[in-house]
Design an enzyme around this catalytic site. Structure first.
Site, PDB file in Angstrom:
ATOM      1  N   ASP A  31       0.865  -1.185   0.000  1.00 30.22           N
ATOM      2  CA  ASP A  31       0.000   0.000   0.000  1.00 30.22           C
ATOM      3  C   ASP A  31       0.903   1.237   0.000  1.00 30.22           C
ATOM      4  O   ASP A  31       1.956   1.239   0.637  1.00 30.22           O
ATOM      5  CB  ASP A  31      -0.876  -0.011   1.272  1.00 30.22           C
ATOM      6  CG  ASP A  31      -2.135   0.828   1.129  1.00 30.22           C
ATOM      7  OD1 ASP A  31      -3.228   0.254   1.208  1.00 30.22           O
ATOM      8  OD2 ASP A  31      -2.008   2.064   0.947  1.00 30.22           O
ATOM      9  N   LEU A  33      -0.196   4.058   1.167  1.00 32.40           N
ATOM     10  CA  LEU A  33      -0.734   4.813   2.317  1.00 32.40           C
ATOM     11  C   LEU A  33      -1.233   6.201   1.941  1.00 32.40           C
ATOM     12  O   LEU A  33      -1.361   7.066   2.790  1.00 32.40           O
ATOM     13  CB  LEU A  33       0.294   4.913   3.462  1.00 32.40           C
ATOM     14  CG  LEU A  33       0.674   3.585   4.123  1.00 32.40           C
ATOM     15  CD1 LEU A  33       1.624   3.833   5.300  1.00 32.40           C
ATOM     16  CD2 LEU A  33      -0.560   2.812   4.607  1.00 32.40           C
ATOM     17  N   GLY A  36      -4.868   4.751   2.451  1.00 29.22           N
ATOM     18  CA  GLY A  36      -4.947   3.654   3.429  1.00 29.22           C
ATOM     19  C   GLY A  36      -4.339   4.067   4.767  1.00 29.22           C
ATOM     20  O   GLY A  36      -3.772   5.153   4.904  1.00 29.22           O
ATOM     21  N   ALA A  74      -6.739   1.344  -5.618  1.00 33.41           N
ATOM     22  CA  ALA A  74      -7.393   2.069  -6.716  1.00 33.41           C
ATOM     23  C   ALA A  74      -7.984   3.364  -6.190  1.00 33.41           C
ATOM     24  O   ALA A  74      -8.115   3.555  -4.979  1.00 33.41           O
ATOM     25  CB  ALA A  74      -8.511   1.210  -7.316  1.00 33.41           C
ATOM     26  N   TYR A 139     -14.565   6.366 -13.676  1.00 28.80           N
ATOM     27  CA  TYR A 139     -14.251   5.337 -12.674  1.00 28.80           C
ATOM     28  C   TYR A 139     -14.685   3.964 -13.193  1.00 28.80           C
ATOM     29  O   TYR A 139     -13.884   3.020 -13.244  1.00 28.80           O
ATOM     30  CB  TYR A 139     -14.944   5.674 -11.344  1.00 28.80           C
ATOM     31  CG  TYR A 139     -14.943   4.535 -10.374  1.00 28.80           C
ATOM     32  CD1 TYR A 139     -13.743   3.969  -9.949  1.00 28.80           C
ATOM     33  CD2 TYR A 139     -16.139   3.988  -9.881  1.00 28.80           C
ATOM     34  CE1 TYR A 139     -13.732   2.902  -9.068  1.00 28.80           C
ATOM     35  CE2 TYR A 139     -16.137   2.929  -9.007  1.00 28.80           C
ATOM     36  CZ  TYR A 139     -14.934   2.379  -8.599  1.00 28.80           C
ATOM     37  OH  TYR A 139     -14.931   1.321  -7.739  1.00 28.80           O
ATOM     38  N   ASN A 168     -22.600  -1.562  -3.313  1.00 27.02           N
ATOM     39  CA  ASN A 168     -22.110  -0.521  -2.391  1.00 27.02           C
ATOM     40  C   ASN A 168     -21.593  -1.106  -1.079  1.00 27.02           C
ATOM     41  O   ASN A 168     -22.380  -1.509  -0.219  1.00 27.02           O
ATOM     42  CB  ASN A 168     -23.210   0.504  -2.144  1.00 27.02           C
ATOM     43  CG  ASN A 168     -23.356   1.437  -3.336  1.00 27.02           C
ATOM     44  OD1 ASN A 168     -23.595   0.984  -4.456  1.00 27.02           O
ATOM     45  ND2 ASN A 168     -23.190   2.723  -3.113  1.00 27.02           N
ATOM     46  N   HIS A 187     -18.932   9.087   0.874  1.00 23.81           N
ATOM     47  CA  HIS A 187     -19.952   8.039   0.764  1.00 23.81           C
ATOM     48  C   HIS A 187     -21.157   8.320   1.654  1.00 23.81           C
ATOM     49  O   HIS A 187     -21.030   8.881   2.741  1.00 23.81           O
ATOM     50  CB  HIS A 187     -19.352   6.673   1.107  1.00 23.81           C
ATOM     51  CG  HIS A 187     -18.386   6.199   0.075  1.00 23.81           C
ATOM     52  ND1 HIS A 187     -17.042   6.023   0.330  1.00 23.81           N
ATOM     53  CD2 HIS A 187     -18.549   5.900  -1.227  1.00 23.81           C
ATOM     54  CE1 HIS A 187     -16.441   5.624  -0.778  1.00 23.81           C
ATOM     55  NE2 HIS A 187     -17.332   5.540  -1.742  1.00 23.81           N
ATOM     56  N   ARG A 219     -29.475   2.077  -4.244  1.00 17.34           N
ATOM     57  CA  ARG A 219     -28.248   1.288  -4.265  1.00 17.34           C
ATOM     58  C   ARG A 219     -28.447   0.000  -3.474  1.00 17.34           C
ATOM     59  O   ARG A 219     -29.292  -0.078  -2.589  1.00 17.34           O
ATOM     60  CB  ARG A 219     -27.080   2.080  -3.622  1.00 17.34           C
ATOM     61  CG  ARG A 219     -26.668   3.331  -4.399  1.00 17.34           C
ATOM     62  CD  ARG A 219     -25.945   2.964  -5.682  1.00 17.34           C
ATOM     63  NE  ARG A 219     -25.507   4.140  -6.420  1.00 17.34           N
ATOM     64  CZ  ARG A 219     -26.227   4.800  -7.319  1.00 17.34           C
ATOM     65  NH1 ARG A 219     -27.470   4.408  -7.586  1.00 17.34           N
ATOM     66  NH2 ARG A 219     -25.723   5.828  -7.965  1.00 17.34           N
TER      67      ARG A 219
HETATM   68  N1  UDP Z   1     -25.205  10.521  -1.919  1.00 21.89           N
HETATM   69  C1  UDP Z   1     -25.910  11.604  -1.451  1.00 21.89           C
HETATM   70  N2  UDP Z   1     -25.287  12.455  -0.574  1.00 21.89           N
HETATM   71  C2  UDP Z   1     -23.999  12.270  -0.149  1.00 21.89           C
HETATM   72  C3  UDP Z   1     -23.290  11.148  -0.634  1.00 21.89           C
HETATM   73  C4  UDP Z   1     -23.923  10.280  -1.531  1.00 21.89           C
HETATM   74  O1  UDP Z   1     -27.066  11.827  -1.801  1.00 21.89           O
HETATM   75  O2  UDP Z   1     -23.490  13.092   0.632  1.00 21.89           O
HETATM   76  C5  UDP Z   1     -25.863   9.586  -2.856  1.00 21.89           C
HETATM   77  C6  UDP Z   1     -25.130   9.450  -4.189  1.00 21.89           C
HETATM   78  O3  UDP Z   1     -25.553  10.440  -5.075  1.00 21.89           O
HETATM   79  C7  UDP Z   1     -25.531   8.044  -4.608  1.00 21.89           C
HETATM   80  C8  UDP Z   1     -25.736   7.296  -3.295  1.00 21.89           C
HETATM   81  O4  UDP Z   1     -25.855   8.312  -2.286  1.00 21.89           O
HETATM   82  O5  UDP Z   1     -26.754   8.071  -5.278  1.00 21.89           O
HETATM   83  C9  UDP Z   1     -24.568   6.397  -2.914  1.00 21.89           C
HETATM   84  O6  UDP Z   1     -23.386   7.165  -3.070  1.00 21.89           O
HETATM   85  P1  UDP Z   1     -21.981   6.686  -2.524  1.00 21.89           P
HETATM   86  O7  UDP Z   1     -20.997   7.784  -2.818  1.00 21.89           O
HETATM   87  O8  UDP Z   1     -22.112   6.234  -1.111  1.00 21.89           O
HETATM   88  O9  UDP Z   1     -21.638   5.387  -3.377  1.00 21.89           O
HETATM   89  P2  UDP Z   1     -21.571   5.149  -4.982  1.00 21.89           P
HETATM   90  O10 UDP Z   1     -22.926   4.614  -5.358  1.00 21.89           O
HETATM   91  O11 UDP Z   1     -21.209   6.425  -5.655  1.00 21.89           O
HETATM   92  O12 UDP Z   1     -20.503   4.120  -5.108  1.00 21.89           O
END
Ligand code: UDP
Length: 321
Positions: A31, A33, A36, A74, A139, A168, A187, A219
């Site tokens: 890693d 870091l 991480g 990543a 991504y 997720n 997230h 999700r």
């Molecule tokens: N989301 C949101 N507000 C935040 C962060 C995320 O509304 O502060 C929404 C984002 O638009 C997505 C969902 O939550 O629809 C999950 O987003 P996250 O970034 O957790 O994971 P991703 O699906 O992008 O991998």
């Protein structure tokens, strides 16, 4: 098996190291870091290095007599990937290519890859492996390019690979040893927990006009320890010259609003939120059909309930406060 875990100091990688050690394997973490944490490396040796340093990685593979590689290292933010595709293609694509070249130099031919549901794009039903992949952000595109690399490396060089496409990732180690610590945090679940803890004033719900039941994105949340177990299982199905891919989720979709409500219920705190504009690159709905992982990997999630993921992440967050 002795396994090099790139990104093993990160959220999912560190949980995979724990699962590997518990299954009798020997994880060696590589890693840089940058995102991480050294404290999260606790199940075997640590090599401080970058996947782009091909020779250095090859030496680590030889020195630790590595038999398989699990590749987590990543960049993984959809929004950032749109603003800085250069970083994503360099780390995710060039980095994976460098790692595969190091494996060829050191004669290592087993590979488990952290892929993502973002390789699919917009699909409005539970997504199976047979669905077409058409990513809508850099991504997802970068991860799909690596899947293609793996197919070609399997055919030409006999490398055995499995791509695990996470939906997720959420939650934290149920024993409280590991959890999610990102800086900055983007997230949904950890941000909602930070609001519940009083560390942030409110959550922005990014997009309330999607064509979903309540207008917010849906999700499929999957416990990080269940993802970790799938990696251990993937080692058993690797076959020389073959690329395989599995979707990993619970098959249940939760909207952003539903997640916010469950966080409030599980923590017993208020979670203030406000409607905000859509985030670029977000598909309205991503839900897995993980029947292939169940059938071929024998994988059954231990913590399919969203409330358990929230409770484990909440307890980890409070243990660090
Ligand atoms: N989301 C949101 N507000 C935040 C962060 C995320 O509304 O502060 C929404 C984002 O638009 C997505 C969902 O939550 O629809 C999950 O987003 P996250 O970034 O957790 O994971 P991703 O699906 O992008 O991998």
């Amino acid at each position: 098996m002795r396994i090099l875990v790139t990104g093993g100091a990160g959220f999912i990688g560190s949980h995979a190291c724990k699962a590997l050690a518990e299954a009798g394997h020997e994880p060696v973490v590589l890693d840089n870091l940058r995102t991480g944490h050294r404290w999260a490396v606790r199940f075997g040796p640590f090599v401080h290095g970058d996947i782009l340093e091909t020779e250095r990685v090859a030496s680590a593979l030889r020195e630790h007599r590595i038999e398989a590689v699990m590749h987590f290292a990543a960049l993984a933010y959809v929004g950032e990937s749109i603003a800085r595709p250069d970083l994503y293609y360099r780390t995710n694509v060039a980095g994976s290519l460098s790692l595969l070249e190091a494996m060829r130099l050191a004669d290592v031919s087993r590979f488990v890859f952290s892929s993502t549901c973002a390789t699919f794009g917009n699909i409005d039903h539970p997504i199976a492996e047979s669905d077409g992949q058409s990513p809508i952000n850099p991504y997802g595109a970068s991860k799909l390019m690596v899947e293609r690399l793996l197919q070609d490396y399997a055919a030409a060089f006999g490398i055995a690979s499995v791509a695990l496409r996470y939906f997720n990732a959420a939650g934290a180690d149920p024993e409280g040893e590991l959890g999610e610590v990102h800086e900055p945090e983007t997230h949904l679940l950890p941000i909602a927990l930070q609001v519940a803890a009083g560390l942030r004033p409110q959550l922005d719900v990014m997009g309330t006009d999607y064509a979903t039941a309540d207008g917010t994105c849906v999700r499929d949340y999957i416990h990080v320890s269940d993802l970790a177990d799938a990696h251990v299982a993937a080692l058993r199905v690797l076959e020389p010259g073959r690329f395989q891919a599995f979707n990993l989720g619970n098959g249940n979709g939760f909207s952003v609003r539903q997640v916010v409500d469950r966080v409030a219920a599980v923590t017993g705190r208020e979670v203030a939120w406000q409607a905000a504009p859509r985030r670029a690159g977000d598909p309205p709905s991503l839900v897995a059909d993980a029947s292939a992982a169940r059938d071929r990997l024998g994988w059954l999630p231990c913590y399919p309930a969203l409330d358990d993921m929230i409770a484990h992440a909440w307890s980890f967050m409070n243990s660090r406060a």
